[in-house]
Write a protein that holds these residues in place. Structure first.
Motif, PDB file in Angstrom:
ATOM      1  N   GLN A  25     -22.843  -1.363   9.834  1.00  0.00           N
ATOM      2  CA  GLN A  25     -22.506   0.112  10.213  1.00  0.00           C
ATOM      3  C   GLN A  25     -24.195   0.249   9.846  1.00  0.00           C
ATOM      4  O   GLN A  25     -24.844   0.367   8.739  1.00  0.00           O
TER       5      GLN A  25
ATOM      6  N   ASN B 193     -21.669   6.480  13.287  1.00  0.00           N
ATOM      7  CA  ASN B 193     -19.767   5.987  13.168  1.00  0.00           C
ATOM      8  C   ASN B 193     -19.192   4.902  14.644  1.00  0.00           C
ATOM      9  O   ASN B 193     -19.835   4.754  15.566  1.00  0.00           O
ATOM     10  N   ASN B 194     -17.842   4.793  14.992  1.00  0.00           N
ATOM     11  CA  ASN B 194     -17.099   3.351  15.593  1.00  0.00           C
ATOM     12  C   ASN B 194     -17.748   3.806  17.303  1.00  0.00           C
ATOM     13  O   ASN B 194     -18.004   3.731  17.975  1.00  0.00           O
ATOM     14  N   THR B 195     -17.856   5.440  16.915  1.00  0.00           N
ATOM     15  CA  THR B 195     -18.144   6.504  18.568  1.00  0.00           C
ATOM     16  C   THR B 195     -19.868   5.615  18.869  1.00  0.00           C
ATOM     17  O   THR B 195     -19.681   5.242  19.731  1.00  0.00           O
TER      18      THR B 195
ATOM     19  N   TYR C 175     -21.198   3.042  18.678  1.00  0.00           N
ATOM     20  CA  TYR C 175     -21.269   2.142  19.522  1.00  0.00           C
ATOM     21  C   TYR C 175     -20.879   2.340  20.370  1.00  0.00           C
ATOM     22  O   TYR C 175     -20.901   0.900  21.305  1.00  0.00           O
TER      23      TYR C 175
END
Length: 713
Positions: A81, A41-43, A45
């Motif tokens: 992703q 997920n974005n976290t 990155y």
């Protein structure tokens, strides 16, 4: 539907979720092969780029059956992703296995050994590649069923892993708090600043907690209120654990900590395996990193367990099963020493039955040459009467049955229902152990009685042969006396003291007469055998296990409904009424289970132990009697053989005299006094004596044949 160039999946097929990624079950677009995809997920990155790439690099280096395989790294979505395409383990994780009610008190022995073997092998591969995992826990150990039906466990989730040699340290924090080393826990969970560094042995602490959890069904360190609700006490327990302790529990708020040094009696592992494991756990559950074992010693000690063969021995005097872990190359004498420590039966008094027959034990042989035993087909050891505690060691399952709260709380009710079902599983296992114990008691007693009956027959036959032997010797002695008197008619110088001979023979007769009642003992054994056979029929007809299983099936169906309601806590009026009725039904089934166990199973078991104790005392008396009779017969045969040698000596002397007389007479000149009728009569008598002595020698040889045939010594 989310996808990558080669794989696709549905969001409903979620396998697991963490802070930085989710794992789904996916399929290959061409072959349909099932895989697991880890979608970041974005976290994730927000982490440094080298940390993001670490898991890819780690998995790329590893190739082992006990580590989840990495197939590919692909991308999905917009923005792109990263997706790890990995081996799919269809049977969940070790945590999901432990959360099943059946395993609430730990894994079975065979399954636990598979877990140990797989984790040790996987960790060994990591250490060979200089990798520390840093998040070992049951949830990161996946399960797959192999082609042979056996479980295969695989380490997964290398998001926290990093390259680290044995002598290197790190300061970054990862892991799950219940399985976290106390030094890391203090900084990561309690947020206390410290200057400590951490080495590869932090994985050993996590492995220790995992092994304890798998063996017992619960975490080793539990403060009042639970690990996540009382973090300060949680750290206090782990950091202040005394040497040798493997667990610590706080029963009351602000109460003292109860230190535990052994696995619980409810644990499904045998005493033999528990002893081995209890020697390892304190040395890897060590807060002081300097005192903790290194991986080399851990691998050596765990493989030392895994390489051993298992020998199942049921102690008939104790009415208890023992599982002995021993190396293939160890001598049978080593096994006998272990059995002596566990049963109190000295090696020289041990005798073994196997599949209905006395099993010859050679102490000098290697253990690998013994017949293979199983839990259903063990060796049964017999020996002197046991004076210690008899029977199976178990905890009354009644203590593990929780009560439902009167109010409706679907989450709490589901948890209580799970605990009730778990307690029924444990009750069923204890019941099966008690019934199995009774089966082995009766099986071993039956074999022992049959063996003693055969021994009675042998002793009766020996005694009969000994009486025949005695009468032959007695008759031979009388004939020798007459022959001796005839040969030495005019001389009494060498005549035996007949009074003394008769006295000794009478003592032998008295000894043989005292060797009586063997037939009475045989009749007594026959009566015991009828009792045992009748009890065996009762055990075969026992339906308690089937009734408990029937209750368990009904309770599992109710628990299944509770799990459904847990996900939909808002119940309608009718659903609430049904839920209440299900709680009542579940409680009534639990009461029925306890009634069957306590009023039927336990009472029958206690009666069986009492009957067994009484039988063993009777059998012990019979064994002592037969041993005494056999000793008497041995003494008698030695005395009679001594008489036989004396008789042989007498016959030889008579034969020499007769031979001399028969040879000397013809050499005298005619007309001498030796040629008269008297001399001719003497010669004829001597020749007759010689023929009679041949008959005596034949009788003596016949007596020897009887004794040798019966092997009386």
């Amino acid at each position: 539907m989310p996808s990558t160039p080669n794989y696709l999946w549905e969001l409903e097929d979620l396998l697991g979720q963490g802070a930085t990624a989710s794992v789904y079950k996916a399929r290959n677009k061409k072959s349909g092969e099932e895989v697991a995809v880890k979608v970041f997920n974005n976290t994730s990155y927000l982490r440094p780029f080298e940390v993001q790439m670490r898991e890819f690099e780690m998995l790329g280096k590893l190739n082992h059956i006990n580590i989840v395989k990495l197939f590919a790294v692909e991308e999905t979505g917009s923005p792109k992703q990263k997706v790890l395409v990995m081996e799919y383990c269809s049977s969940g994780s070790l945590l999901s296995v432990l959360e099943e009610p059946e395993n609430a008190f730990g894994l079975s022995e065979s399954e636990f050994l598979i877990v140990v073997q797989c984790v040790v092998a996987g960790m060994n591969h990591l250490r060979e590649n200089g990798i520390v995992h840093r998040d070992i826990k049951p949830g990161n150990i996946m399960r797959l069923i192999g082609e042979d039906g056996r479980s295969i466990y695989k380490l997964t989730d290398f998001g926290a892993a990093r390259q680290l040699q044995d002598d290197e340290t790190f300061i970054s924090l990862y892991g799950t708090e219940e399985y976290l080393h106390p030094d890391m826990y203090e900084r990561a969970v309690l947020r206390k600043p410290q200057q400590k560094v951490y080495g590869v042995t932090v994985d050993l602490w996590s492995i220790g907690v995992t092994f304890y959890h798998a063996a017992s069904g619960s975490l080793p360190f539990i403060p009042y209120g639970g690990p996540r609700n009382n973090k300060k006490i949680m750290h206090k327990i782990t950091a202040e654990k005394p040497p040798g302790a493997i667990a610590g529990v706080q029963q009351k708020e602000n109460g003292s900590i109860q230190w535990i040094y052994e696995l619980p009696v409810t644990c499904r592992l045998s005493e033999g395996l528990r002893t081995q494991l209890e020697a390892i756990l304190p040395n890897i559950l060590e807060a002081d990193q300097e005192k903790c074992w290194g991986f080399d010693q851990f691998f050596a000690e765990t493989n030392n367990i895994l390489e051993r063969m298992v020998i199942h021995v049921f102690s008939l005097p104790q009415a208890r099963m023992h599982t002995v872990y021993i190396h293939h190359y160890n001598s049978v004498a080593k096994l006998m020493d272990v059995v002596a420590k566990k049963t109190g039966v000295a090696p020289e008094r041990q005798a073994y039955f196997y599949e209905g027959h006395l099993y010859p034990i050679n102490p000098t042989l290697q253990a690998q040459h013994l017949s293979k035993t199983t839990e259903q087909h063990p060796f049964i050891v017999i020996g002197c009467e046991n004076e210690g505690r008899m029977g199976v060691a178990y905890k009354d399952p009644a203590f593990d049955f929780p009560r439902f709260l009167p109010s409706i709380d679907v989450t709490a009710d589901c948890s209580i229902a799970k605990n009730v079902v778990s307690a029924v599983y444990q009750t069923l296992r204890v019941t099966q152990s008690l019934l199995t114990c009774q089966e082995f008691i009766l099986r071993g007693t039956y074999w022992l009685i049959e063996n003693l009956k055969a021994e009675c027959c042998r002793i009766t036959e020996k005694k009969s042969a000994m009486m025949s032997y005695f009468h032959c010797i007695y008759s031979t002695e009388n004939r020798n006396t007459r022959l001796y008197n005839a040969a030495y008619k005019e001389s009494a110088i060498d005549i035996q003291d007949q009074g003394e001979c008769q006295k000794k023979l009478q003592l032998i007769r008295n000894t043989l007469s005292s060797c009586s009642h063997s037939q009475d003992k045989e009749s007594m054994l026959g009566f015991l055998l009828l009792e045992v056979t009748k009890d065996q029929d009762y055990i075969r007809m026992d339906t308690s296990t089937d009734r408990l299983k029937h209750c368990l099936q009904k309770m599992q169906l109710i628990f299944k409904e509770f799990k459904k309601r847990k996900h939909n806590p808002r119940l309608s009026y009718n659903e609430e009424q049904i839920h209440k009725l299900d709680k009542i039904n579940l409680a009534n089934l639990a009461k029925k289970v306890l009634t069957i166990f306590q009023e039927e199973i336990v009472q029958k078991y206690q009666a069986a132990l009492s009957g067994h104790s009484s039988r063993m005392r009777t059998i012990s008396e019979i064994q002592n009697h037969l041993r005494l009779v056999n000793g008497y017969l041995t003494t008698c045969v030695q005395d009679l053989r001594s008489y036989e040698e004396s008789a042989n000596h007498t016959v030889d002397r008579l034969a020499q005299r007769v031979q001399q007389t028969c040879v000397v007479q013809p050499n005298h000149s005619p007309g001498s006094s030796y040629n008269g009728p008297a001399q001719q009569e003497l010669t004829a008598r001597m020749l007759k004596l010689r023929d009679q002595m041949k008959s005596v020698s034949y009788e003596l040889e016949k007596n020897n044949g009887i004794i040798e045939r019966l092997n009386v010594s």
